[in-house]
Design a protein around this motif. Structure first.
Motif, PDB file in Angstrom:
ATOM      1  N   UNK A  56       0.827  -1.211   0.000  1.00 31.59           N
ATOM      2  CA  UNK A  56       0.000   0.000   0.000  1.00 31.59           C
ATOM      3  C   UNK A  56       0.861   1.260   0.000  1.00 31.59           C
ATOM      4  N   UNK A  57       0.363   2.305  -0.643  1.00 30.42           N
ATOM      5  CA  UNK A  57       1.077   3.581  -0.688  1.00 30.42           C
ATOM      6  C   UNK A  57       0.325   4.699   0.019  1.00 30.42           C
ATOM      7  N   UNK A  58      -0.993   4.590   0.062  1.00 33.95           N
ATOM      8  CA  UNK A  58      -1.819   5.614   0.696  1.00 33.95           C
ATOM      9  C   UNK A  58      -2.986   4.906   1.371  1.00 33.95           C
ATOM     10  N   UNK A  59      -3.526   5.553   2.413  1.00 28.87           N
ATOM     11  CA  UNK A  59      -4.638   4.912   3.133  1.00 28.87           C
ATOM     12  C   UNK A  59      -5.770   5.910   3.345  1.00 28.87           C
ATOM     13  N   UNK A  60      -6.990   5.417   3.183  1.00 29.33           N
ATOM     14  CA  UNK A  60      -8.156   6.264   3.375  1.00 29.33           C
ATOM     15  C   UNK A  60      -9.355   5.441   3.802  1.00 29.33           C
ATOM     16  N   UNK A  61     -10.527   6.096   3.797  1.00 26.92           N
ATOM     17  CA  UNK A  61     -11.756   5.457   4.297  1.00 26.92           C
ATOM     18  C   UNK A  61     -12.873   5.517   3.267  1.00 26.92           C
ATOM     19  N   UNK A  62     -12.503   5.647   2.004  1.00 27.08           N
ATOM     20  CA  UNK A  62     -13.559   5.798   0.987  1.00 27.08           C
ATOM     21  C   UNK A  62     -13.101   5.132  -0.313  1.00 27.08           C
ATOM     22  N   UNK A  63     -13.663   5.562  -1.408  1.00 24.02           N
ATOM     23  CA  UNK A  63     -13.169   5.314  -2.773  1.00 24.02           C
ATOM     24  C   UNK A  63     -13.322   3.878  -3.274  1.00 24.02           C
ATOM     25  N   UNK A  64     -12.887   2.881  -2.458  1.00 22.11           N
ATOM     26  CA  UNK A  64     -12.811   1.517  -3.008  1.00 22.11           C
ATOM     27  C   UNK A  64     -14.185   0.950  -3.371  1.00 22.11           C
ATOM     28  N   UNK A  65     -15.190   1.246  -2.548  1.00 20.60           N
ATOM     29  CA  UNK A  65     -16.535   0.723  -2.862  1.00 20.60           C
ATOM     30  C   UNK A  65     -17.128   1.464  -4.062  1.00 20.60           C
ATOM     31  N   UNK A  66     -16.803   2.776  -4.176  1.00 24.60           N
ATOM     32  CA  UNK A  66     -17.295   3.552  -5.332  1.00 24.60           C
ATOM     33  C   UNK A  66     -16.677   3.013  -6.625  1.00 24.60           C
ATOM     34  N   UNK A  67     -15.367   2.757  -6.564  1.00 24.32           N
ATOM     35  CA  UNK A  67     -14.670   2.299  -7.776  1.00 24.32           C
ATOM     36  C   UNK A  67     -15.104   0.869  -8.133  1.00 24.32           C
TER      37      UNK A  67
END
Ligand SMILES: O=P(O)(O)O[C@@H]1C[C@H](O)[C@@H](CO)O1
Length: 319
Positions: A246-257
């Motif tokens: 992993x290079x960056x971490x967040x709490x969104x985006x993956x389900x949208x994509x």
């Protein structure tokens, strides 16, 4: 509990039936019971009465990045509160509007405010506006987000092109596509087992690099890790994400994509690195949302300029 056996597999649109499970589904499943085909159609129909031009580009504005919608001209602003059944963003830095209008020559729709699982929404609810924007006519999705820098070579303020993701909720059995795969989405049904290996469009990624070069912006490229939140990560978790690539971490985006791949969007993903991640037990530093918003707002203009030019490229190259 509903046990209908017709083609809609129990996913009819009334409020009561939406709370019951569909055929083959465990009653306690985290799934898409609410945003049924009927509800999505109703929402799309409602919006089409207000906005008669078809958007080509859908843009999701990450934390503190809603200013992008200010670049849109001849705006029609549709508050989420006005749209039947639409959720609301509850997070600081996320307004709650769909903004339609012209961006560098193309008609776009911007989500000024997204939904996150930690707000109490299922991943299906978080992602369903993607389906709405596809049904309104958009073919390209530009998704932006704030993220912590897992890669030790990244600095706060860097912009990372998302080349791939690690979808942790999915790995834990929480994918927005769980539940009935409704084939009535006749334009964009998506298969039961959708491939997501190329969810981030390679040609778009290369094009965005060119756009950035023109602006003398050095882009990073990497893997975005989508976690559930709302806690920022432990030191052990960050170390694990590094080991996993992993290079960056967040709490969104993956389900949208994920939903975007299912309904045939071409997707460009951009993560703004708003903070460093904890990696040393001796440090006193901790990420805070106020810093995330501050950095997002500070870097918003640069990101907006890149997206503006990228939209111009799409306009010149659409078939
Ligand atoms: O909506 P995004 O992913 O841009 O927001 C990030 C993740 C959390 O919502 C918040 C944490 O500071 O920023």
């Amino acid at each position: 509990m509903s046990h209908q056996t017709n083609s809609s597999a129990g996913l009819t649109g009334t409020a009561d039936s939406s709370l019951s499970s569909s055929v083959g589904e465990h009653p306690n499943a985290i799934t898409n019971r609410f945003y049924t085909y009927e509800r999505v159609e109703e929402i799309v129909g409602f919006i089409q009465k207000l906005v008669t031009t078809k958007p080509e580009i859908a843009i999701i504005c990450g934390s503190g990045l809603g200013g992008l919608a200010e670049l849109v001209t001849d705006k029609i602003v549709v508050p989420y509160a006005d749209i039947p059944h639409f959720p609301r963003s509850t997070v600081v830095g996320h307004r709650s509007n769909l903004v339609f209008g012209n961006l560098n020559g193309l008609y776009v729709v911007c989500m000024q405010g997204r939904f996150h699982p930690y707000e109490g929404y299922t991943t299906a609810t978080c992602a369903f506006p993607v389906r709405v924007m596809r049904m309104l006519g958009a073919h390209t999705l530009i998704v932006t987000c704030a993220a912590g820098g897992v890669n030790k070579g990244f600095s706060v303020g860097d912009i990372m092109l998302i080349k791939d993701h690690l979808n942790f909720p999915n790995l834990a059995g929480n994918n927005p596509l769980i539940g009935h795969n409704d084939e009535r989405y006749h334009l964009f049904p998506g298969p039961r087992f959708p491939p997501v290996g190329h969810a981030y469009d390679r040609a778009y990624l290369l094009k965005m690099k060119e756009v950035a070069k023109k602006h003398n912006v050095e882009l990073r490229e990497g893997v975005y890790c989508g976690l559930g939140g709302p806690c920022y990560e432990t030191i052990a978790e960050i170390n694990m994400l590094r080991i996993l690539g992993g290079d960056a971490v967040g709490m969104s985006t993956v389900h949208e994509v994920t939903l975007a791949a299912h309904c045939g969007f071409r997707t460009l993903g951009l993560a703004l690195i708003t903070n460093k991640c904890l990696s040393d037990y001796n440090t006193t530093y901790e990420p805070v949302h106020e810093d995330v918003i501050r950095i997002s707002e500070l870097k918003a203009n640069e990101l907006q300029q890149l997206i503006f030019d990228f939209v111009g490229f799409i306009k010149d190259h659409r078939t």
